[in-house]
Design an enzyme around this catalytic site. Structure first.
Site, PDB file in Angstrom:
ATOM      1  CD  GLU A  41     -20.354  10.632  -7.177  1.00  0.00           C
ATOM      2  OE1 GLU A  41     -20.271  11.937  -7.042  1.00  0.00           O
ATOM      3  OE2 GLU A  41     -20.218   9.862  -6.319  1.00  0.00           O
ATOM      4  CB  THR A  70     -20.672  17.449  -8.371  1.00  0.00           C
ATOM      5  OG1 THR A  70     -19.575  16.585  -7.725  1.00  0.00           O
ATOM      6  CG2 THR A  70     -20.460  18.756  -7.924  1.00  0.00           C
ATOM      7  CE  LYS A 130     -21.311  13.304  -1.409  1.00  0.00           C
ATOM      8  NZ  LYS A 130     -20.677  13.520  -2.491  1.00  0.00           N
TER       9      LYS A 130
END
Length: 210
Positions: A41, A70, A130
């Site tokens: 990521e 993000t 998440k």
């Protein structure tokens, strides 16, 4: 279950690259691959993130799964998909991002903390969430919310180390997201990619032994 979610649940560890300099990025990614961690990521608040995503998709092919982190809103989701992201991870819940990912065949795993947020994300079409910030909440919190919400895959992000990674999985995490404990930027800048590989191997072995 999408192929990428299946891969997440098989691999169990997502390496988070945040603020890594472009000049070191490829070597760092290769070091993690050599250690057995293939889900990468790159956070979009990293300078040059979309360029790295595009390059890694071409450079590493099927060997690595490369996604964007993000991703805060729809505009950022569009940037991520245009760069070739295979998955999108957010610290927050934005239904428009989930919908856009679904329309484009890119799974979105949004950041959630409360049971209400988790169920809301699930109903919006997120295949997994998440749970964040786990460093503050701790794995016991994950165990508590997994009890009534055991049908929703949850990735724990924050606070994971070699001493407690098995606790996260025993608490019900389908995977963990790991930043500085795995992608140590001091080692990267010193050219100690051998240390990155060894650390990756330790975490990969610990995750797969659960």
């Amino acid at each position: 279950m999408s192929q990428m979610l299946d891969r997440l649940m098989q691999e169990k560890v997502v390496a988070i690259f945040r603020f890594i300099e472009d000049q070191y990025a490829d070597q760092a990614a290769q070091a993690l691959l050599d250690g057995g961690i293939s889900m990468m990521e790159i956070t979009l608040n990293t300078e040059g993130a979309t360029g790295m995503i595009s390059r890694w998709r071409e450079k590493f092919g099927a060997e690595a799964a490369v996604g964007a982190g993000t991703v805060l809103d729809l505009d950022m989701a569009k940037e991520a998909v245009a760069a070739g992201s295979q998955f999108i991870i957010s610290p927050n819940l934005d239904e428009a991002v989930i919908a856009y990912g679904y329309e484009n065949g890119v799974p979105v795993w949004p950041g959630c903390m409360t049971p209400t947020e988790i169920v809301r994300a699930w109903k919006a079409g997120a295949e997994a969430v998440k749970v964040f910030p786990m460093a503050t909440l701790g794995w016991k919190y994950l165990a508590e919310i997994r009890a009534p919400l055991n049908n929703i895959p949850m990735m724990g992000t924050g606070g994971v180390d070699l001493d407690n990674i098995k606790d996260y999985f025993k608490a019900g995490a389908c995977a963990v997201g790991m930043g500085s404990k795995l992608v140590n930027l001091d080692w990267v800048r010193e050219g100690r990619f051998d240390l990155l590989t060894e650390r990756a191997r330790q975490f990969a072995d610990a995750a797969k032994s659960v």
